[in-house]
Every structure is written in C-alpha cells, then in structure tokens.
Design a protein around this motif. Structure first.
Motif, PDB file in Angstrom:
ATOM      1  N   ASP A 284      15.213   1.473 -17.303  1.00 49.73           N
ATOM      2  CA  ASP A 284      15.575   2.757 -16.688  1.00 49.73           C
ATOM      3  C   ASP A 284      14.357   3.410 -16.047  1.00 49.73           C
ATOM      4  O   ASP A 284      14.441   3.981 -14.954  1.00 49.73           O
ATOM      5  N   GLU A 285      13.222   3.349 -16.736  1.00 50.99           N
ATOM      6  CA  GLU A 285      11.989   3.908 -16.186  1.00 50.99           C
ATOM      7  C   GLU A 285      11.573   3.135 -14.937  1.00 50.99           C
ATOM      8  O   GLU A 285      11.145   3.726 -13.931  1.00 50.99           O
ATOM      9  N   ALA A 286      11.711   1.815 -14.985  1.00 52.31           N
ATOM     10  CA  ALA A 286      11.346   0.983 -13.842  1.00 52.31           C
ATOM     11  C   ALA A 286      12.169   1.336 -12.614  1.00 52.31           C
ATOM     12  O   ALA A 286      11.641   1.472 -11.501  1.00 52.31           O
ATOM     13  N   ILE A 287      13.457   1.506 -12.801  1.00 50.68           N
ATOM     14  CA  ILE A 287      14.357   1.804 -11.686  1.00 50.68           C
ATOM     15  C   ILE A 287      14.115   3.208 -11.150  1.00 50.68           C
ATOM     16  O   ILE A 287      14.195   3.456  -9.940  1.00 50.68           O
ATOM     17  N   LYS A 288      13.797   4.126 -12.027  1.00 52.23           N
ATOM     18  CA  LYS A 288      13.559   5.503 -11.595  1.00 52.23           C
ATOM     19  C   LYS A 288      12.275   5.622 -10.788  1.00 52.23           C
ATOM     20  O   LYS A 288      12.226   6.333  -9.774  1.00 52.23           O
ATOM     21  N   LEU A 289      11.216   4.942 -11.218  1.00 56.14           N
ATOM     22  CA  LEU A 289       9.904   5.137 -10.617  1.00 56.14           C
ATOM     23  C   LEU A 289       9.584   4.160  -9.494  1.00 56.14           C
ATOM     24  O   LEU A 289       8.825   4.489  -8.575  1.00 56.14           O
ATOM     25  N   GLY A 290      10.107   2.964  -9.556  1.00 58.20           N
ATOM     26  CA  GLY A 290       9.642   1.906  -8.666  1.00 58.20           C
ATOM     27  C   GLY A 290      10.216   1.943  -7.264  1.00 58.20           C
ATOM     28  O   GLY A 290      11.414   2.127  -7.074  1.00 58.20           O
ATOM     29  N   ASP A 291       9.337   1.766  -6.273  1.00 52.42           N
ATOM     30  CA  ASP A 291       9.815   1.431  -4.933  1.00 52.42           C
ATOM     31  C   ASP A 291      10.264  -0.021  -4.934  1.00 52.42           C
ATOM     32  O   ASP A 291      11.214  -0.388  -4.249  1.00 52.42           O
TER      33      ASP A 291
ATOM     34  N   LEU B  56       6.213  11.181  -9.880  1.00 52.39           N
ATOM     35  CA  LEU B  56       6.887  11.073  -8.589  1.00 52.39           C
ATOM     36  C   LEU B  56       6.458  12.199  -7.649  1.00 52.39           C
ATOM     37  O   LEU B  56       6.293  11.984  -6.443  1.00 52.39           O
ATOM     38  N   ARG B  57       6.272  13.391  -8.198  1.00 49.11           N
ATOM     39  CA  ARG B  57       5.813  14.509  -7.370  1.00 49.11           C
ATOM     40  C   ARG B  57       4.407  14.248  -6.833  1.00 49.11           C
ATOM     41  O   ARG B  57       4.124  14.443  -5.646  1.00 49.11           O
ATOM     42  N   LEU B  58       3.523  13.789  -7.709  1.00 48.18           N
ATOM     43  CA  LEU B  58       2.152  13.492  -7.295  1.00 48.18           C
ATOM     44  C   LEU B  58       2.127  12.371  -6.260  1.00 48.18           C
ATOM     45  O   LEU B  58       1.380  12.434  -5.278  1.00 48.18           O
ATOM     46  N   GLN B  59       2.935  11.348  -6.478  1.00 51.92           N
ATOM     47  CA  GLN B  59       2.963  10.229  -5.544  1.00 51.92           C
ATOM     48  C   GLN B  59       3.444  10.664  -4.159  1.00 51.92           C
ATOM     49  O   GLN B  59       2.956  10.160  -3.131  1.00 51.92           O
ATOM     50  N   ALA B  60       4.381  11.590  -4.119  1.00 51.65           N
ATOM     51  CA  ALA B  60       4.864  12.097  -2.831  1.00 51.65           C
ATOM     52  C   ALA B  60       3.742  12.794  -2.071  1.00 51.65           C
ATOM     53  O   ALA B  60       3.715  12.784  -0.835  1.00 51.65           O
ATOM     54  N   GLU B  61       2.781  13.374  -2.795  1.00 53.93           N
ATOM     55  CA  GLU B  61       1.647  14.049  -2.174  1.00 53.93           C
ATOM     56  C   GLU B  61       0.513  13.085  -1.840  1.00 53.93           C
ATOM     57  O   GLU B  61      -0.136  13.201  -0.797  1.00 53.93           O
ATOM     58  N   LEU B  62       0.254  12.117  -2.735  1.00 54.66           N
ATOM     59  CA  LEU B  62      -0.976  11.335  -2.661  1.00 54.66           C
ATOM     60  C   LEU B  62      -0.810   9.933  -2.072  1.00 54.66           C
ATOM     61  O   LEU B  62      -1.770   9.347  -1.579  1.00 54.66           O
ATOM     62  N   ASN B  63       0.393   9.367  -2.186  1.00 53.99           N
ATOM     63  CA  ASN B  63       0.663   8.020  -1.647  1.00 53.99           C
ATOM     64  C   ASN B  63      -0.341   6.971  -2.133  1.00 53.99           C
ATOM     65  O   ASN B  63      -0.934   6.237  -1.340  1.00 53.99           O
TER      66      ASN B  63
ATOM     67  N   THR C  37       0.832  -1.194   0.000  1.00 56.62           N
ATOM     68  CA  THR C  37       0.000   0.000   0.000  1.00 56.62           C
ATOM     69  C   THR C  37       0.872   1.252   0.000  1.00 56.62           C
ATOM     70  O   THR C  37       1.859   1.348   0.727  1.00 56.62           O
ATOM     71  N   GLY C  38       0.493   2.220  -0.840  1.00 57.53           N
ATOM     72  CA  GLY C  38       1.178   3.510  -0.859  1.00 57.53           C
ATOM     73  C   GLY C  38       2.509   3.521  -1.575  1.00 57.53           C
ATOM     74  O   GLY C  38       3.257   4.492  -1.470  1.00 57.53           O
ATOM     75  N   GLU C  39       2.824   2.446  -2.314  1.00 55.38           N
ATOM     76  CA  GLU C  39       4.096   2.387  -3.036  1.00 55.38           C
ATOM     77  C   GLU C  39       3.862   2.165  -4.525  1.00 55.38           C
ATOM     78  O   GLU C  39       2.770   1.774  -4.946  1.00 55.38           O
ATOM     79  N   ILE C  40       4.926   2.411  -5.308  1.00 56.00           N
ATOM     80  CA  ILE C  40       4.900   2.124  -6.744  1.00 56.00           C
ATOM     81  C   ILE C  40       5.622   0.806  -6.979  1.00 56.00           C
ATOM     82  O   ILE C  40       6.806   0.675  -6.666  1.00 56.00           O
ATOM     83  N   THR C  41       4.896  -0.172  -7.510  1.00 54.46           N
ATOM     84  CA  THR C  41       5.495  -1.443  -7.903  1.00 54.46           C
ATOM     85  C   THR C  41       5.474  -1.507  -9.424  1.00 54.46           C
ATOM     86  O   THR C  41       4.418  -1.324 -10.042  1.00 54.46           O
ATOM     87  N   VAL C  42       6.616  -1.720 -10.020  1.00 50.30           N
ATOM     88  CA  VAL C  42       6.738  -1.721 -11.474  1.00 50.30           C
ATOM     89  C   VAL C  42       6.886  -3.151 -11.981  1.00 50.30           C
ATOM     90  O   VAL C  42       7.709  -3.919 -11.482  1.00 50.30           O
ATOM     91  N   PHE C  43       6.063  -3.506 -12.979  1.00 49.10           N
ATOM     92  CA  PHE C  43       6.219  -4.762 -13.703  1.00 49.10           C
ATOM     93  C   PHE C  43       7.023  -4.457 -14.963  1.00 49.10           C
ATOM     94  O   PHE C  43       6.611  -3.633 -15.783  1.00 49.10           O
TER      95      PHE C  43
END
Length: 367
Positions: free
Chosen positions: A197-204, A179-186, A27-33
């Motif tokens: 590269d996108e996966a590593i940048k965005l994913g928790d 990433l900015r929105l996620q920091a606000e909205l979780n 919950t509240g994290e970004i999981t990238v496939f």
C-alpha cells in the motif's frame, strides 16, 4: 538517473542477495523497491551509495559508475534516511540536521540556518531545534531524519523503510509530507518498503522483487494493479488490488445529479412528494449538512428541522473513483456528495452512477 545494469550481489557463502538486476530510476521521480523479506531490496538500495559493493554488473549515477567514485564523496552527495531516523543521540536536533553541511566544510552559521529552514519545511516547530533526539516522538525523529538527508540539497535520496517503525496515523502523515516535499523539490528517490500500500501510494514506479533478488515486475502503480506480470506479483498485491486500482481512476467522468441537493430552508411540504428516499441537505452557502430521509421528515417546518444522517464527500476533479466510492459507503443513502475545492456541493453521485463508472473500469474504460 540511476541505472542498474545486470547487477548481482553474491556473498562469500554463496548466498545471492541480488540476481542480475537491471532497471532504471528516472530523474525527479520516486521509484519504490518492494517485496518480501529476502528479496534484496535493501541490498539493492545500499549498493547505490556503496555501503555494499556489487559483485557483478554496474550501477550508474547520471552515467558514472559509482565504483569509480570515492565512497565518502559519493555518500555526501546522496541523502540517506533509515528506520528510526538514526540520529546522533548526543547532538541537538539542529546539529543533527547540519551533519553533512559540517562535513562539507560549511561554516556553522550557514549550516545551522540551512538546518532551521529544513526543520520548518518538514513541518517541525523550530523550538525543537535545541532539543535532543530522545525528547522527540518517533514521528518527529523521522522528520528530522528527512531534513538531515536534504540538508546539502542532494539530487538523490535513498530511503530504507523510513516509516515502518511508527504507528499508522503518524505513518500516513509522514507519507503525505514526503509527497508534498517531492512536489516542491523533485528529487530522485529510491524508497524501500515491504508494504505494498505504501509502495503504490508513494511510487511513480514500483519494482516488485522476488526472494533471491530477482525483478518480478517494474511498472507504474495503475499498470501494476491492472496487469500483474505473474501469479507471484498478483498474490503479493493482494486480493483487494481491484479496489486499490480505483485510486488511479479519475472521478471526472462520474455522472452527478444536482436535483438531490436541497437547501435547509426548503419547506418539507415541497419535498415530501419526491420519489427519492434521501436528499442531501445544504446550508445557505451550498455546503453539505447531512442526509435527510424523506420518509422520516417532520410534519411541518423546513429541512433544517429534519434529523440529518452522516454524509461522505469527495472533491470533484481531485479525488479518485475510490474516494467517491468510499464517500458513498460512509452515507446511509449509498450515494456520495461531490464538492468543489471550497467545500460547496456540486451534486450527488448515486449508486447507479457509481455502478456505471465501476462497470466502465471493469471493462477497461477510464483506467
């Protein structure tokens, strides 16, 4: 939380798109496939909102089996963003964003007010609200797609390669916005991409899938880069995974030299005898102006009269070791100028200091 419990998707012709997949999306994290074509990443995502139903196993949304929830009801509580936004071409932007609130029975004013709030939140000019999708650029349409997915404030957001159809500059901007929105909205976000590269940048956390829909590795980006599970993961990450790994190593332990920054007002005669080849010249507020080559200093005058070369900076305590290394590579001195959040110089990370820091990383210290 979203939980995949031994999930398999098998089609009538015998094709297995997803094979015994078990993982949790916190919950509240970004999981990238992420993975190559045919690895089942989009199929896995679409099984969450039942656009595709699993053949075997369970997908649990906060402990509830999604197959027990009416599909339209399930989908109205989950935001969904796809490639090229998927906007309704005959509806104005404000009404595109308000789609789900309308379906939920919100009155028109409330739905439109929410839409306008979200358009502003995703960085769009409110003048665009009365335009149609064809009047917006690809990047602007993707922002509208994100706003529409957030309109009813869903706890879960599914994103299926949402930025793959835009150019690299716009793509970077959209990634930063997410990433900015996620920091606000979780939000709890499942993000599908084929770009590591996108996966590593965005994913928790990043789930690397093999062809055939089998999970190869699930880990946070630093662990994934430092300890790939097998040759498949190692090859998928690419040969420059060591450089990518530096993005997750703090620059705080990097040794700085304060004696290499000199004010532009300094007389050249006071620095001519230094053993250093390059000096970082700063203005009266200690902001970098450029690098001065000691051997090329003018005969008289101050450093303000010297010909200054380009420089690279990194923000001390905020940027990574990769940022510091990049700044050094952009400087003819081979050193990087460290600045604070206001842009004032704090010191210089020399080649020797960078070598020392890189050696610690290679030895497993500070990773």
């Amino acid at each position: 939380m979203i939980k995949f419990d031994r999930v398999t998707k098998r089609y009538a012709d015998g094709t297995v798109a997803v094979d015994n997949l078990s993982l949790e999306v916190p919950t509240g994290e970004i999981t990238v496939f992420v993975g190559p074509s045919g690895c089942g990443k989009t199929t896995s995502l679409r099984m969450i909102n039942r656009m595709i139903d699993a053949t075997e196993g369970q997908i649990l949304l906060d402990g509830v089996d999604v197959t027990t929830i009416d599909p339209p009801t399930l989908r109205r509580g989950i935001g969904y963003v796809i490639q090229q936004a998927g906007l309704f071409p005959h509806r104005k932007i404000v009404d595109n964003v308000a789609t789900v609130p309308y379906l939920l029975g919100w009155d028109k004013k409330k739905a439109r007010d929410r839409a306008m709030e979200l358009l502003e939140r995703v960085g769009l000019d409110l003048k665009m609200a009365d335009r149609y999708p064809f009047q917006l650029s690809g990047g602007q349409q993707q922002r509208v797609g994100v706003a529409r997915a957030l309109a009813a404030d869903p706890p879960v957001l599914l994103m299926d390669e949402p930025f793959s159809a835009v150019d690299p500059i716009v793509r970077t901007s959209l990634q930063e916005e997410l990433l900015r929105l996620q920091a606000e909205l979780n939000k709890t976000i499942v993000f599908v991409t084929h770009d590591i590269d996108e996966a590593i940048k965005l994913g928790d956390r990043v789930a690397v899938l093999r062809v055939g829909g089998r999970l190869a590795q699930l880990a946070d980006p630093p662990t994934l880069l430092a300890r790939p599970a097998d040759d498949f993961v190692r090859e998928f990450l690419g040969r420059d995974r060591g450089i990518r790994r530096l993005s997750f190593v703090s620059d705080e332990g990097l040794r700085l030299r304060a004696d290499l920054t000199v004010p532009a007002s300094a007389d050249v005669s006071t620095v001519r005898g230094t053993a250093e080849s390059w000096l970082a010249v700063v203005d009266g507020e200690n902001r970098p102006l450029g690098w001065a080559s000691v051997k090329d200093l003018p005969e008289t005058g101050t450093l303000a009269d010297a010909r200054l070369a380009p420089y690279g900076t990194f923000v001390r305590g905020r940027d990574s070791l990769r940022g510091a290394l990049d700044a050094a590579l952009l400087s003819p001195s081979g050193s990087a100028i460290a600045v604070d959040e206001t842009g004032r110089a704090e010191g210089v990370a020399t080649r020797e200091a960078l070598d020392e820091a890189l050696g610690k990383v290679a030895g497993g210290v500070g990773a």
